[in-house]
Design a protein around this motif. Structure first.
Motif, PDB file in Angstrom:
ATOM      1  N   UNK A  37       0.802  -1.221   0.000  1.00  0.00           N
ATOM      2  CA  UNK A  37       0.000   0.000   0.000  1.00  0.00           C
ATOM      3  C   UNK A  37       0.838   1.275   0.000  1.00  0.00           C
ATOM      4  N   UNK A  38       1.986   1.239   0.672  1.00  0.00           N
ATOM      5  CA  UNK A  38       2.711   2.484   0.917  1.00  0.00           C
ATOM      6  C   UNK A  38       4.035   2.615   0.172  1.00  0.00           C
ATOM      7  N   UNK A  39       4.653   1.525  -0.252  1.00  0.00           N
ATOM      8  CA  UNK A  39       5.950   1.614  -0.918  1.00  0.00           C
ATOM      9  C   UNK A  39       5.800   2.071  -2.372  1.00  0.00           C
ATOM     10  N   UNK A  40       6.701   2.936  -2.817  1.00  0.00           N
ATOM     11  CA  UNK A  40       6.668   3.399  -4.206  1.00  0.00           C
ATOM     12  C   UNK A  40       6.993   2.269  -5.189  1.00  0.00           C
ATOM     13  N   UNK A  41       7.522   1.155  -4.685  1.00  0.00           N
ATOM     14  CA  UNK A  41       7.779   0.004  -5.550  1.00  0.00           C
ATOM     15  C   UNK A  41       6.477  -0.647  -6.015  1.00  0.00           C
ATOM     16  N   UNK A  42       5.391  -0.366  -5.274  1.00  0.00           N
ATOM     17  CA  UNK A  42       4.116  -1.014  -5.578  1.00  0.00           C
ATOM     18  C   UNK A  42       3.025   0.034  -5.791  1.00  0.00           C
TER      19      UNK A  42
END
Length: 338
Positions: A37-42
């Motif tokens: 939900x929070x990582x820029x990777x996802x």
């Protein structure tokens, strides 16, 4: 029903909530949801601080899963694996707030309330979850599909990294604990062996992940490997048989595979070639609705243990669904009077 050697000769154990504690798995699932939900990777916008996450895993668990309330709600739906726990919570979260930015308890309380009001179980539940997430995001068709979509692959990647660890963080598996005092579990398994019972395992965990604690605690010696089935066997059967619906619990395949896989092929098990009388000699021991549903579907008698997330509060469910045995814990499998 009392456990009697003349009627039952094989015991198939679900592991989490029966022998192993599931708490670290729930923590890994919470970290997985948080990262997706929070990582820029996802799907997020943050540069994730993995060390902070690992240090504050209890805070993340209590927030994402509302202190365990969400886990209880998901298990009530008959969901078995913690990958599916993370999948369902992620999909509902994305549906309710596609552009989530703040780590807000109120948001996850809304997710929990949404799940508590769901009235369908697997496999229709997973199709519905896919639809919810897809309706709130612009991604390629099928991305949110369980087991084959891009989200599922990312989810497994995240979960396994948190559970096993990597060069940055220690894996949660190092904190694995038995759900009961280890000496008492060991005594119970040893006694059951001495009484002539064959002990097996039917678990939604990958084989490596269930062997690790059993070997670490010296309990693997009590189980017959011919009577053990895990996520690995279920996944292999799904690939070869291409069934219309998943073979994970509440489908009976994992218990059937554990009990009869050394005698029958996956095709024979799936297509109902198991002689009617065979399951009657095999007792399934579990702590969750998905265990009971899977046992019932396979024709197995079922022993419910009250060491899962709901504890003794689970008794009314197992009474209503007529579990053959309801035990405070697996320790009562010896000298029980139920």
């Amino acid at each position: 029903m009392k456990l009697q050697r003349s009627k039952i000769d094989t015991l198939i154990f679900d592991m989490d909530g029966v022998i192993t504690s599931e708490y670290i798995y729930w923590k890994a699932a919470a970290l997985t949801v948080y990262e997706l939900l929070y990582s820029h990777r996802y799907f997020g916008h943050q540069d994730l601080d993995k060390l902070w996450c690992r240090k504050n895993v209890s805070l993340i668990y209590d927030t994402v899963f509302c202190g365990g309330r969400t886990v209880t709600a998901v298990k009530h739906l008959g969901v078995n694996t913690n990958w599916d726990l993370a999948y369902l919570v992620f999909c509902v979260s994305t549906y309710l707030e596609p552009e989530l930015t703040s780590f807000d308890l109120h948001h996850f309380e809304a997710v929990c309330m949404f799940i508590e009001n769901i009235k369908i179980g697997p496999p229709a539940l997973y199709t519905a979850a896919e639809g919810l997430a897809a309706s709130a995001s612009v991604v390629e068709i099928g991305y949110f599909k369980r087991t084959t979509g891009g989200l599922w692959k990312c989810l497994i990647e995240c979960f396994q990294r948190w559970f096993h660890g990597d060069v940055e963080i220690k894996g949660l598996k190092l904190e694995e604990e038995p759900v009961l005092p280890l000496k008492e579990i060991e005594k119970t398994l040893r006694t059951l062996n001495q009484e002539g019972y064959i002990l097996g395992v039917g678990t939604g965990r990958p084989k490596e992940e269930i062997l690790f604690p059993l070997q670490m605690w010296g309990l693997d010696q009590y189980f017959d490997t011919k009577y053990c089935a895990s996520y690995d066997e279920v996944s292999a059967a799904e690939k070869s048989l291409t069934p219309e619906q998943p073979l994970a619990k509440p489908h009976p395949f994992v218990f059937q595979k554990a009990a009869f896989g050394h005698l029958l092929s996956d095709e024979e098990i799936y297509y109902g070639k198991i002689p009617f009388q065979w399951p009657k000699k095999c007792l399934v021991i579990g702590d969750a609705p998905s265990d009971l549903l899977a046992a019932r579907a396979g024709g197995f008698p079922f022993a419910a243990v009250l060491t899962g997330i709901e504890g003794k509060n689970a008794r009314p469910y197992f009474e209503e669904n007529q579990a053959e045995l309801i035990l405070n814990s697996m320790l009562e499998l010896i000298n029980n009077d139920n």
